[in-house]
Design a protein around this motif. Structure first.
Motif: not given
Length: 252
Positions: A188-198, A219-223, A240-249
């Protein structure tokens, strides 16, 4: 690196963003990587880059809204490399809008791709994952969800609901497949810089995005790819059932 030299990996949504970054990472660590998406030209470019770096990859043009398309790709992979033992179920779309706008087309597109598309991939590849597990391989099914599955964001109601489906589906699949030695995880990523926002067209969502970029180091896709790599290289008995990865801020 050869950490994943015995893995046959399948990645959907591989033409850009998180899928593309994950394909490159897994290939660099020794996996044979089958990259799946609609945009065949971008897949071919990705495969060329992987091969130039010494990796092994194949491109399969696939539409996850078409079961026959996915089934054909699954058969090709098994015939070429044997059954898959790592599936990154990652294709998705994000089309926010106010609910009163009644944009039923984007609603249906998000549900068909994010929910039914994810199920089509599972349908096509679970038999191979079970076959690999029965043969003693380390086996992973990793689904891409979003922090939106947990939190509340204006204009993202339908998208968030589709991702909540994916997260809860993963928990149930673990109950079914875990006893058969198939690890099932959700990221479950937080804000990630991908083309989805486009793809955003609704003014309120565009304003929200512009505001978020002022305060959050996305986050970058590489993260996120690193998380997939981490999951895949755990000892066989660790899931690991569930991993939440978030931008620090990013607070929520």
């Amino acid at each position: 690196m050869t950490q994943l030299s015995n893995r046959v990996a399948v990645i959907t949504g591989a033409s850009s963003g998180i899928g593309r970054a994950t394909a490159k990472l897994l290939a660099a660590r020794g996996a044979k990587v089958a990259v799946l998406a609609r945009r065949g030209d971008m897949l071919e470019q990705l495969v060329a880059e992987i091969r130039a770096a010494g990796g092994t990859a194949m491109a399969l043009t696939v539409d996850v809204t078409d079961q026959a398309s996915i089934d054909k790709a699954a058969a090709t992979i098994e015939q070429s490399w044997g059954p898959a033992n790592l599936v990154f179920n990652n294709a998705g779309v994000m089309l926010p809008a106010a609910i009163e706008a009644r944009e039923t087309g984007p609603w249906e597109q998000q549900i068909d791709l994010n929910v039914t598309g994810a199920m089509r991939v599972i349908s096509a590849f679970v038999p191979q994952l079970l076959k690999s597990a029965e043969a003693g391989a380390t086996v992973d099914l990793v689904n891409t969800s979003s922090i939106a599955a947990q939190n509340i964001y204006p204009y993202f109601a339908v998208y968030s609901a589709t991702k909540a489906y994916v997260s809860h589906l993963t928990r149930h699949l673990r109950a079914e497949l875990g006893p058969k030695n198939v690890r099932v995880s959700v990221i479950e990523p937080g804000c990630t810089d991908t083309e989805l926002q486009g793809h955003f067209q609704f003014p309120g969502a565009i304003a929200w995005l512009e505001g978020a970029k002022q305060t959050i180091n996305f986050l970058k896709p590489e993260d996120v790819a690193e998380v997939v790599g981490f999951l895949a290289t755990q000892p066989k008995h660790v899931n690991l059932q569930q991993v939440v990865v978030m931008p620090t801020n990013q607070a929520s």
